[in-house]
Design a protein around this motif. Structure first.
Motif, PDB file in Angstrom:
ATOM      1  N   PHE A 255      82.901  66.031 -27.018  1.00 19.17           N
ATOM      2  CA  PHE A 255      82.459  64.670 -26.704  1.00 19.17           C
ATOM      3  C   PHE A 255      83.086  64.178 -25.400  1.00 19.17           C
ATOM      4  O   PHE A 255      82.431  63.485 -24.611  1.00 19.17           O
ATOM      5  N   VAL A 256      84.338  64.545 -25.168  1.00 19.28           N
ATOM      6  CA  VAL A 256      84.974  64.201 -23.895  1.00 19.28           C
ATOM      7  C   VAL A 256      84.215  64.845 -22.744  1.00 19.28           C
ATOM      8  O   VAL A 256      84.009  64.228 -21.690  1.00 19.28           O
ATOM      9  N   TYR A 257      83.758  66.085 -22.951  1.00 18.22           N
ATOM     10  CA  TYR A 257      82.965  66.758 -21.912  1.00 18.22           C
ATOM     11  C   TYR A 257      81.688  65.974 -21.618  1.00 18.22           C
ATOM     12  O   TYR A 257      81.311  65.790 -20.456  1.00 18.22           O
ATOM     13  N   ILE A 258      81.006  65.511 -22.666  1.00 21.62           N
ATOM     14  CA  ILE A 258      79.772  64.746 -22.477  1.00 21.62           C
ATOM     15  C   ILE A 258      80.044  63.481 -21.668  1.00 21.62           C
ATOM     16  O   ILE A 258      79.277  63.113 -20.775  1.00 21.62           O
ATOM     17  N   LEU A 259      81.146  62.808 -21.966  1.00 27.22           N
ATOM     18  CA  LEU A 259      81.472  61.571 -21.263  1.00 27.22           C
ATOM     19  C   LEU A 259      81.808  61.797 -19.793  1.00 27.22           C
ATOM     20  O   LEU A 259      81.485  60.971 -18.937  1.00 27.22           O
ATOM     21  N   LYS A 260      82.452  62.923 -19.488  1.00 28.41           N
ATOM     22  CA  LYS A 260      82.967  63.161 -18.142  1.00 28.41           C
ATOM     23  C   LYS A 260      82.054  64.010 -17.261  1.00 28.41           C
ATOM     24  O   LYS A 260      82.177  63.970 -16.036  1.00 28.41           O
ATOM     25  N   SER A 261      81.159  64.766 -17.865  1.00 29.30           N
ATOM     26  CA  SER A 261      80.390  65.746 -17.095  1.00 29.30           C
ATOM     27  C   SER A 261      79.219  65.106 -16.347  1.00 29.30           C
ATOM     28  O   SER A 261      78.488  64.266 -16.890  1.00 29.30           O
ATOM     29  N   GLU A 262      79.022  65.557 -15.112  1.00 19.76           N
ATOM     30  CA  GLU A 262      77.866  65.138 -14.333  1.00 19.76           C
ATOM     31  C   GLU A 262      76.571  65.687 -14.931  1.00 19.76           C
ATOM     32  O   GLU A 262      75.504  65.115 -14.734  1.00 19.76           O
ATOM     33  N   ARG A 263      76.664  66.785 -15.655  1.00 17.37           N
ATOM     34  CA  ARG A 263      75.471  67.421 -16.221  1.00 17.37           C
ATOM     35  C   ARG A 263      74.840  66.584 -17.323  1.00 17.37           C
ATOM     36  O   ARG A 263      73.685  66.800 -17.687  1.00 17.37           O
TER      37      ARG A 263
END
Length: 512
Positions: A255-263
């Motif tokens: 979920f942290v990846y979803i929040l931070k990722s440009e993708r």
């Protein structure tokens, strides 16, 4: 493919690009459009058309399947390693962890995975149609529904001991299994959050980050399991609590990846009140998906439960649980191709590419078959030594060796059946396939297995043989249905489905 050939297809790519795609997916969309154009081009010789299309499709499939194999394999290794840690405490602990892991925990996993496949269909088709803003809404709706479902399933975990005894299991094994299951209650709610997140990412062909997260978590899981089980001495309860913690680490990291990722910046627009709208209708779609995949995931778990009713149940459970663990390990490869098939088919249908969808089905099925057959051959070659990775008992090793031919046949079938289920999810056929599963698995497979196992006194081998028969029939039916599919009609159905589930029927968020 050379640059000159790439240049031939640039005009069609430009004309077909109706909306602006997220930057991370431009190459994928370009390949998808190129694949449909090549397959539709009558001026190309058949062999050249096949060669070009195969090369494009293989790259798209392995972009999805390779990291997905790593994700599913690592996640499964966490459960398997927990079972191994428990098994080296003793045969009772191995039987208890196997029954808790395979009989109770997989019940919840199957239900969560099944309900999560609804969001897999919608996210995949919405992404192909460039309706990016809806992916985050679908993910949130699914999370809400799965969390509510988890509250009800929690009672099964709490009362697992009397339930197992009611099903005829040994009170001694049921008591130990219940202790193990209590520690898995937090994992249940991790499933409720992880399934929608996983489908959300997969539908965008974002799989590699999940693989890295899962691999790092596995290392931590092994260290914590060794420390808690052997050094601190918490035994079965400690092993299951560590497994629950590891799953929550994966959930939070993704979920942290979803929040931070440009993708994900176009597909995740933050929390929305729209997630609470249309929940009853979304539940109906999720329920149909749950029935389909639950019936599949629970099918061979019934084998383990029935094995507890035969003579010498501890030996039967030990040997079968080892075989089921190996089968589940290899199945992670098949389920990765299932995910690839679902994403590829749903993306192509959402993009309006019927020929590319059909070609994807054929390609991913053959790849999965070849890999599964090779796995079956390896299992037969190692049949006499497989069990020693789980327990030191020679009696169990002989029993496992005796079951390995059935295990090898099951692995071969897994090269076809999961991929066809992935196609069904990509197309939205879950309700229809659920009826097929009921008939083949529970009207034919389970009764036939029980007849061979108990009436004809063939024990675990008889139960397994009968249930394989149900799988064969189900696979043949799905092959026939897939072969006769009108993919142009599937594209039309996908467009209607997206209009129905796009609450405001708004235009795509991003315009050319």
């Amino acid at each position: 493919m050379g640059s000159s050939e790439d240049g031939v297809y640039q005009p069609i790519l430009q004309n077909n690009e109706a909306t602006l795609s997220p930057q991370s997916s431009e190459k994928q969309n370009e390949s998808s459009n190129k694949l449909e154009y090549i397959l539709s081009d009558p001026t190309l010789p058949v062999l050249k058309r096949f060669r070009l299309a195969t090369w494009i499709e293989l790259k798209l499939i392995f972009l999805l399947a390779a990291p997905a194999v790593a994700v599913y394999m690592v996640n499964y290794c966490m459960s398997m390693s927990t079972q191994i840690f428990s098994g080296h405490l003793g045969n009772l602990e191995l039987a208890a962890a196997s029954l808790g892991n395979t009989g109770i925990q997989v019940f919840a996993y199957g239900l969560m995975l099944g309900m999560g496949s609804a969001v897999e269909t919608l996210c995949g088709q919405a992404y192909g149609a460039h309706k990016y803003e809806m992916l985050g809404v679908y993910m949130q709706r699914s999370t809400i529904l799965l969390t509510i479902t988890g509250v009800f399933i929690c009672f099964i975990y709490i009362f697992s001991k009397p339930i197992l005894i009611l099903l005829g299991e040994s009170p001694r094994i049921a008591s130990a299994a219940a202790l193990f299951v209590f520690g898995l209650i937090p994992q249940l709610f991790a499933y409720a959050v992880n399934m929608p997140i996983q489908k959300f990412l997969q539908s965008q062909s974002i799989v590699a980050p999940s693989a890295y997260i899962s691999a790092a978590t596995l290392v931590l899981h092994l260290l914590l399991s060794w420390l808690v089980v052997y050094k601190i001495g918490l035994g079965l309860l400690g092993a299951s609590l560590v497994l629950s913690l590891s799953w929550w680490i994966i959930v939070v990291a993704q979920f942290v990846y979803i929040l931070k990722s440009e993708r994900c910046k176009y597909t995740w627009a933050g929390f929305s009140l729209k997630a609470f709208s249309g929940l009853p209708e979304f539940f109906k779609l999720s329920a149909g998906s749950a029935v389909m995949l639950c019936l599949e995931n629970w099918y061979f778990q019934i084998l383990v439960l029935l094995a507890g009713l035969v003579d010498n149940p501890e030996l039967a459970l030990d040997s079968l649980s080892i075989c089921m663990t190996v089968q589940g390990w290899v199945f992670m490869i098949s389920i990765a191709f299932q995910a690839a098939a679902s994403v590829r088919v749903s993306n192509e249908l959402g993009a309006g590419h019927p020929k590319a969808a059909a070609f994807s089905v054929v390609t991913v099925t053959w790849i999965s078959i070849v890999i599964s057959v090779i796995a079956g051959i390896v299992v037969l070659a190692l049949r006499d030594v497989i069990s020693y990775g789980f327990t030191d008992g020679e009696i169990v090793a002989n029993a496992v060796s005796d079951l390995c031919p059935l295990l090898a046949l099951t692995l071969a079938l897994n090269g076809v059946q999961p991929v066809l289920s992935g196609v069904a999810v990509g197309c939205g056929w879950q309700t229809f396939v659920a009826y097929v599963n009921v008939g083949c698995y529970y009207v034919i497979g389970v009764p036939l297995g029980s007849l061979l196992g108990f009436y004809f006194k063939l024990g675990a081998k008889g139960i397994w043989s009968g249930m394989i028969g149900g799988t064969v029939i189900q696979t043949m039916i799905l092959l026939w249905i897939t072969f006769r599919t009108d993919w142009n009609k599937e594209v039309e159905d996908a467009m209607k489905r997206l209009d129905k589930w796009d609450d405001d029927k708004r235009k795509p968020l991003l315009k050319k």
